[in-house]
Scaffold this active site. Structure first.
Site, PDB file in Angstrom:
ATOM      1  CD  GLN A  29      -1.605  -0.153   3.645  1.00 25.97           C
ATOM      2  OE1 GLN A  29      -2.441  -1.154   3.439  1.00 25.97           O
ATOM      3  NE2 GLN A  29      -1.553   0.479   4.737  1.00 25.97           N
ATOM      4  N   GLY A  30       0.141   2.317  -0.663  1.00 26.75           N
ATOM      5  CA  GLY A  30       1.145   3.782  -0.695  1.00 26.75           C
ATOM      6  C   GLY A  30       0.025   4.550  -0.416  1.00 26.75           C
ATOM      7  CE1 TYR A  31      -2.288   5.087   4.026  1.00 31.06           C
ATOM      8  CE2 TYR A  31      -0.176   4.059   3.696  1.00 31.06           C
ATOM      9  CZ  TYR A  31      -1.055   4.212   4.346  1.00 31.06           C
ATOM     10  OH  TYR A  31      -1.874   3.038   4.891  1.00 31.06           O
ATOM     11  CB  VAL A  32      -2.109  10.091  -2.894  1.00 37.27           C
ATOM     12  CG1 VAL A  32      -2.278  11.266  -3.588  1.00 37.27           C
ATOM     13  CG2 VAL A  32      -2.326   8.995  -3.520  1.00 37.27           C
TER      14      VAL A  32
END
Length: 167
Positions: A29-32
């Protein structure tokens, strides 16, 4: 699309339980958005599923809006999360009282960090919860242990960041 209120508590893991036969999935998962933004926008690949999630701020209770996206949409948006990503293996099972736990064992720069979360149907149930012995410190309100904050911990010279160095 799921629109819900999430009520959960998060703990460090004091002692990892036996995981034989426990369901697990790889999570990327990655965060904007950054750790200080008022909302959280997350991209997640969990097993073969892809999701875009928006969460409100908060600790024990917060709004969560999640929608499934295609692999192509995920890969198109993924570069926007550069520098703000985590990888982990998530183990899901039931506690003796029937509540479901999600145990995350982090990879890469965050290894050997382990966190466990339990979701509840009400705030009263969350408050009344007595964690089992293998749960450690309650870090629900500690912003350092929010996944979007953890995702910004850099790898130092190719070596894993030690647990003690989490800000």
């Amino acid at each position: 699309m799921s629109d819900a209120t999430e009520i959960e508590r998060k703990f460090l893991v004091a002692t990892c339980p036996a995981l034989d036969g426990v369901t697990s999935e790889t999570v990327r998962q990655g965060y904007v958005t950054g750790p200080d933004d008022s909302i959280e926008v997350r991209l997640r690949q969990k097993g073969r599923g892809y999701f875009l999630t928006v969460k409100s701020g908060g600790t024990v209770q917060r709004a969560e809006h999640e929608t499934a996206i295609t692999a192509e949409q995920f890969e198109t948006l993924w570069p926007a999360t550069a520098g703000s990503r985590i990888e982990k293996t998530r183990y899901t099972s039931a506690l003796p009282d029937g509540l479901i736990f999600e145990l995350d064992i982090f990879r890469g720069a965050l290894a050997p960090l382990m966190l466990v979360e339990v979701e509840f149907s009400t705030l009263d149930a969350a408050s009344a919860f007595t964690p089992p012995d293998w749960f450690g410190t309650d870090v629900t309100a500690d912003k350092r242990f929010k996944n979007r904050a953890l995702a910004r911990i850099p790898c130092r010279r190719g070596r894993a960041v030690r647990r003690a160095s989490i800000p």
